[in-house]
Every structure is written in C-alpha cells, then in structure tokens.
Design a protein around this motif. Structure first.
Motif, PDB file in Angstrom:
ATOM      1  N   UNK A 133      -6.249   8.774  -2.434  1.00 17.84           N
ATOM      2  CA  UNK A 133      -5.794   8.369  -3.781  1.00 17.84           C
ATOM      3  C   UNK A 133      -4.943   7.093  -3.725  1.00 17.84           C
ATOM      4  N   UNK A 134      -4.529   6.681  -2.533  1.00 17.58           N
ATOM      5  CA  UNK A 134      -3.810   5.403  -2.409  1.00 17.58           C
ATOM      6  C   UNK A 134      -4.739   4.206  -2.608  1.00 17.58           C
ATOM      7  N   UNK A 135      -6.043   4.476  -2.723  1.00 15.48           N
ATOM      8  CA  UNK A 135      -7.053   3.432  -2.983  1.00 15.48           C
ATOM      9  C   UNK A 135      -7.151   2.386  -1.884  1.00 15.48           C
ATOM     10  N   UNK A 136      -6.855   2.789  -0.669  1.00 11.18           N
ATOM     11  CA  UNK A 136      -6.942   1.854   0.457  1.00 11.18           C
ATOM     12  C   UNK A 136      -5.551   1.505   0.943  1.00 11.18           C
ATOM     13  N   UNK A 157     -10.499   4.741   4.547  1.00  8.81           N
ATOM     14  CA  UNK A 157      -9.509   4.286   3.560  1.00  8.81           C
ATOM     15  C   UNK A 157      -8.325   3.584   4.208  1.00  8.81           C
ATOM     16  N   UNK A 158      -8.346   3.436   5.517  1.00  8.64           N
ATOM     17  CA  UNK A 158      -7.167   2.913   6.218  1.00  8.64           C
ATOM     18  C   UNK A 158      -7.528   1.889   7.293  1.00  8.64           C
ATOM     19  N   UNK A 159      -6.576   0.957   7.521  1.00 14.42           N
ATOM     20  CA  UNK A 159      -6.756   0.004   8.608  1.00 14.42           C
ATOM     21  C   UNK A 159      -6.300   0.565   9.941  1.00 14.42           C
ATOM     22  N   UNK A 160      -5.351   1.482   9.910  1.00  9.39           N
ATOM     23  CA  UNK A 160      -4.822   2.050  11.170  1.00  9.39           C
ATOM     24  C   UNK A 160      -4.441   3.503  10.931  1.00  9.39           C
ATOM     25  N   UNK A 161      -4.766   4.355  11.900  1.00  9.66           N
ATOM     26  CA  UNK A 161      -4.411   5.774  11.822  1.00  9.66           C
ATOM     27  C   UNK A 161      -3.731   6.160  13.130  1.00  9.66           C
ATOM     28  N   UNK A 162      -2.559   6.770  13.031  1.00  7.58           N
ATOM     29  CA  UNK A 162      -1.839   7.193  14.239  1.00  7.58           C
ATOM     30  C   UNK A 162      -1.802   8.711  14.290  1.00  7.58           C
ATOM     31  N   UNK A 163      -2.308   9.268  15.388  1.00  6.67           N
ATOM     32  CA  UNK A 163      -2.315  10.721  15.564  1.00  6.67           C
ATOM     33  C   UNK A 163      -1.248  11.104  16.583  1.00  6.67           C
ATOM     34  N   UNK A 169       0.828  -1.196   0.000  1.00  6.21           N
ATOM     35  CA  UNK A 169       0.000   0.000   0.000  1.00  6.21           C
ATOM     36  C   UNK A 169       0.867   1.251   0.000  1.00  6.21           C
ATOM     37  N   UNK A 170       0.264   2.320  -0.484  1.00  2.00           N
ATOM     38  CA  UNK A 170       0.994   3.589  -0.658  1.00  2.00           C
ATOM     39  C   UNK A 170       0.596   4.487   0.514  1.00  2.00           C
ATOM     40  N   UNK A 171       1.103   4.128   1.681  1.00  2.00           N
ATOM     41  CA  UNK A 171       0.700   4.808   2.922  1.00  2.00           C
ATOM     42  C   UNK A 171       1.158   6.265   2.931  1.00  2.00           C
ATOM     43  N   UNK A 183      -6.820  -1.597  -2.121  1.00  3.26           N
ATOM     44  CA  UNK A 183      -5.536  -2.046  -2.636  1.00  3.26           C
ATOM     45  C   UNK A 183      -4.719  -2.797  -1.585  1.00  3.26           C
ATOM     46  N   UNK A 184      -4.861  -2.417  -0.322  1.00  4.40           N
ATOM     47  CA  UNK A 184      -4.079  -3.061   0.750  1.00  4.40           C
ATOM     48  C   UNK A 184      -4.495  -4.512   0.973  1.00  4.40           C
TER      49      UNK A 184
END
Ligand code: NAP
Length: 520
Positions: free
Chosen positions: A420-423, A447-453, A256-258, A479-480
C-alpha cells in the motif's frame, strides 16, 4: 557568511541578498546562500567541454585514485564537518557520522572498484553473441562514458552522503559532476567541496557546486546529460516536467512510506522481537527520523501488536530530545521550523486514523534549548488498529521521528499492507521462520528497491534498515521515484552507454582486449 558556488573554475558569489540558513537548535541565522546570476548553461558547458574530456582521458584506476584522495581529504577534516553538521543540521555526533562517514565510505568503495577495473576506460560484458551461421558475424556489448554532464540535486538531510554517492559513481564512470545541495544545509557540502578543490586533485571542470537555486541548471540540460535527483516526490515530478523536452537521463530518489514486518513466529520473549524493537526505536531517534529509507509503518502480527507497541513506546518515552551539543541527547531538532510544522501537520493527519501512544507534538522537556524556537518534534509512535481501511498511514510521509504500528492477520495481509506504500525504498523483515521469510521477501520484492531479512543467523550483525550500502542498489519503484543508484558497478549504468557492437569476431576481440570485462 555567504556561501559561494564553485563554477567554471572559480568561486563565485550570487548577486542577490540570499536565503538564510539557520541553526535549527536555536533558530539563529548562520549565513546566507544565493546563486542569483549564475549561468546554469555555462556551468554545464564547462563540465561537458573541460571536465568530461579530462576524465575520459583517465583509466578507471586513475579515477579511483582521485576518489581515494577525496576520501582522505574529507577524513582529515572530519571533525570540522561534524561541527558544521551539529550547527546547521542539528546533528548529534552519531547523526553526523551517518552522513559524513557514509559519504567517505562510499567514496572508498568506489575508489576500490576503480582499482579493480584497472587501466581500461571501457567495459565489455562477458559473452559473445554469434549472429551468423558461419560464425564470422557476432556482437559484443560494450559500455562507454556518456559525453554529457551529471547534474546532481540533493535533499537537505544528507549534505555529505547524498552528494558524494552521486559524485563517486559519475567520476568513476568518467562523467563530470555539477552538485546542487539543498539550500537549508548546503554549508557542509560547500565546505567539503572547498577542501577537495583546494587539495588540487580533481581535474578542472570535473566537480562544480552551485549553492542556491538550481532552476537555471535544469533548464540547460541536454540529451547526453543526466539528472540525479533526491528529494520529495513533488519536486521530482516538477523536475521531470522541466527536463521533459531535453530528455536527459533521469533518476529520481523520492520519499517513501517504508515498512518493517515482524514475523508471526517472533513472540514478545524472542530475540527477533527485541531486535525489531531496537530497529524501530532507532528509526525514531537517528537523525531525528529524517531519513528517506526510514521505517514509517511497523507491521506486527495481531497477537503481538500491543506488546510490541508498548515495548517501543516505553523506550521512546525515555529518549532525550534537545541540543545535539549535549552528550545525553539522542534526538536533535528537525532541520528548520518549516520542516517541524510539516511534521506536526503530518502527525495531525495520521492521528485522525491512528492513536498517538508516545510523543505527538512539540516535546515538553528539551535539554539545553528552547522548545519553541528550536525545531524539535517529540519522537512519536502511533497505533493504527485497522490498517486495511486506513489511507493516510500508507500515504503521508512524516519526515521526522514518527512511525505507526499496525496489526496484521496473515503474512499475505502483511505483504498487501506493505504494498500500500505504492513503491518504497526499503523494507525490513524480522523472522526466524523459513516459510515466512520466503513468502514475505518474494511478496514484497516487486514493490521495493531493497529488502533486509533479519533472522537468528544475522542477529545484530546487520547494517540497519535505513542505511544505504554502496554495494547494494538504492532506489525504489513507483512512489519512491523509480530510480536506482549505487549497487557497486551497477551505479555506472546511469553515466555510461551500453552499445551492441556487431562485426567480425576478430575486430570484436580487439575491442574487448582494450576493455575490462564486467557485468553492470
Ligand atoms: P525537496 O524540497 O524536494 O528539495 C530537494 C532538492 O531539490 C533541493 O536541493 C532543492 O533546492 C531542489 N529544488 C527544489 N525545487 C527545484 C527546482 N525547481 N529546480 C531545481 N532544484 C530544485 O526535498 P527536501 O525537503 O530537501 O528533502 C526531503 C525529502 O527528500 C523527503 O521527502 C525525503 O523522503 C526525500 N529524500 C529521499 C531520499 C532518497 O534517496 N530517496 C534521500 C533523502 C531524502 P533548494 O533547497 O535550494 O530549494
């Protein structure tokens, strides 16, 4: 040295000549790997018929105790594994720790989870659903171990962590594992399994390893088996098609294009700016950038974009590339010359729509190795001035030390660019502004499995953009791969079946009394 496979209760050598695996620092052949002649159907059958019943007879606590002994066995041999990781994966000491200690830590988390689930073998969800007015007919949801085998196909970049995170969840769920590591770096997986089998703690059939091609395993899957795949999106799609008829449960962790986002509030003199620079420099050095969760796109407010780019570029230029045996080296080689070529091709494609501001090819200066025969790629930073019009930067994963900085105008633009990373697997956000954090996190979450703030409260006290924590789910939509692993007890879902049991409250109470109450 030729790596053998541990199947059907014994070590077996492949019948072919084998494929070489190398030291990526020198290009020297270290040994061969081959699984020709190994009958995938027999391997899976041994897991189902011998390993499955043995594990099913144990409680969660007993399975957790096995995981603890596996972790202890690996800990006792840690130094030898570090040496294999240096030779075969080109890992620095720090790189090797991410993989080896990451595997051990994950096993320990699941060992503790087993202990906390106790002497039960099934799980019951909290709450009873009343289904009749009189209250004499109701339902409870229970989870039982699936009777199949868990086939686990892994990528080359995590021969330890990738294998153990999958084995840990399957074993705790009472399901036997067949591990198939990537051929390029299977030596470490092989040695670890050899030590664990020698320790004699794992029931026969509960853990097998196939070193070499895995095609005969995939074609032998049946509906109650599972396939957990980590690797490229292209291979994931092939395996999905290969297993389509049998319809095992499948989870795919692909590339994936994180992205990381710097909030508009974080100016060049702020602590948050410095934290984000540090994270991006880490992305361009740790494991030579070969992490699936790694930062590939860096979204920076237009007003600070050039300052950010220049701050990262200055640090990247100072990174020492070379032989991981040299303690001054921060960036080792990629796993082999094929991966180097793929990374160089990717950088070339990105450079058609982004300017190279640091690195960009084979490094001129390499410590303690030959830059031509070793698989080295210079840590590379690009700058894409018009990311909305660009395509390649959102689509091409350069699996190496490479990231692209791109400016954005508003937080909603940043969210749209991240999507735009499509997941993707992971996104990090560096901001101290409450409104920015809320808008960005809720905007990118689907669009994400994990988000870190990361904000002022967190500071440096975080586990990093790329590091997968066993307590949190790992995987991403689109995509991931659309898969999900780990996440504490949630990781058991792949290997257990949830059933709505309808009946009288008395009987349901008896079922629940034998189970442990938990939410998966
Ligand atoms: P890959 O080429 O897709 O290979 C992955 C695994 O699939 C290897 O074990 C490979 O075995 C096996 N394989 C390939 N074709 C097969 C077939 N027809 N049947 C059965 N097995 C087959 O990926 P890679 O080059 O090892 O890893 C790099 C990629 O993995 C990157 O794109 C990275 O982003 C991704 N990755 C994702 C995650 C995640 O958690 N999402 C984690 C790490 C890496 P052989 O090696 O024997 O060919």
């Amino acid at each position: 040295m030729k790596l053998e496979s541990y199947v059907v209760g014994r070590w077996v050598a492949g019948e072919g000549e084998g494929r070489p695996f190398v030291d990526p620092t020198t290009g020297e052949e270290l040994g061969r790997i081959d699984a020709t002649g190994i009958d995938g159907a027999a391997v899976l059958d041994h897991a189902r018929s011998v390993g499955g019943p043995a594990l099913a007879g144990l409680s969660f606590a007993e399975r957790g105790a096995i995981l603890k002994v596996i972790a202890d066995t690996l800990t006792a041999n840690r130094d030898a594994y570090g040496e294999i990781a240096r030779k075969n994966s080109g890992n620095t000491v720090r790189d090797a720790a991410v993989d080896i200690d990451g595997g051990i830590a994950t096993l320990k988390v699941y060992a503790r989870l087993g202990q906390s689930l106790g002497e039960a073998k099934t799980i019951v969800e909290p709450g009873t659903e009343q289904l009749s007015r009189a209250g004499t007919f109701a339902a409870r949801h229970i989870w039982t171990s699936r009777p199949g085998a868990a086939l686990q196909i892994n990528a080359f970049n995590f021969p330890s962590w990738g294998m153990w995170e999958k084995v840990a969840t399957a074993l705790l769920a009472g399901v036997p594992s067949v591990a198939k590591p990537a051929s390029a770096t299977a030596w470490l997986s092989y040695q670890m399994v050899a030590d664990v089998i020698a320790a004699g703690v794992v029931p026969d059939g509960a853990l097998q390893i196939v070193c070499g091609g895995g095609q005969s395993l995939v074609s032998a899957l049946t509906p109650f088996d599972s396939l957990a795949f980590t690797g490229s999106a292209a291979t994931g799609a092939t395996l999905r098609a290969d297993a389509a008829e049998a319809q095992p449960r499948i989870t795919i962790e692909a590339d994936s294009i994180n992205a990381t986002i710097l909030g508009p509030d974080a100016g060049p003199d702020s602590e948050i700016f410095a934290l984000a620079v540090r994270e991006v420099v880490g992305a361009l050095s740790v494991k030579a950038g070969q992490l699936c969760t790694n930062i590939r796109r860096v979204l920076v407010p237009a007003a600070h974009a050039e300052a950010f780019r220049d701050a990262v570029a200055a640090k990247v230029a100072a990174l020492t590339v070379g032989n991981p045996a040299d303690q001054s080296v921060r960036v080792g080689p990629l796993v082999d010359l094929g991966q180097r070529q793929a990374a160089l091709d990717g950088i070339e494609a990105l450079s058609r729509e982004a300017a190279v501001v640091a690195g960009g090819g084979i490094p001129n200066a390499v410590v303690g190795a030959d830059p031509e025969t070793g698989a080295f790629v210079a840590p590379t930073l690009l700058y894409c001035a018009d990311p909305a019009a660009a395509r390649a930067v959102h689509e091409i994963e350069v699996f190496g030390p490479c990231a692209t900085v791109m400016p954005y105008e508003s937080v909603s633009d940043a969210v749209a660019l991240a999507a735009r990373g499509s997941g993707s697997l992971a996104l990090s956000l560096f901001s101290d502004d409450a409104a920015v954090k809320r808008t960005a996190v809720l905007g990118v979450a689907p669009y994400h499995g994990r988000v870190m703030s990361v904000d002022g409260e967190v500071g440096r006290d975080h586990t990093g953009h790329s590091i997968v924590m066993p307590q949190c789910v790992h995987g991403g939509p689109g995509r991931a791969g659309g898969g999900e692993e780990l996440g504490g007890a949630r990781g058991l879902r792949l290997h257990m079946q949830r059933t709505a049991v309808q009946g009288g409250p008395g009987f349901l109470g008896e079922l629940a009394a034998d189970a442990v109450e938990a939410t998966l």
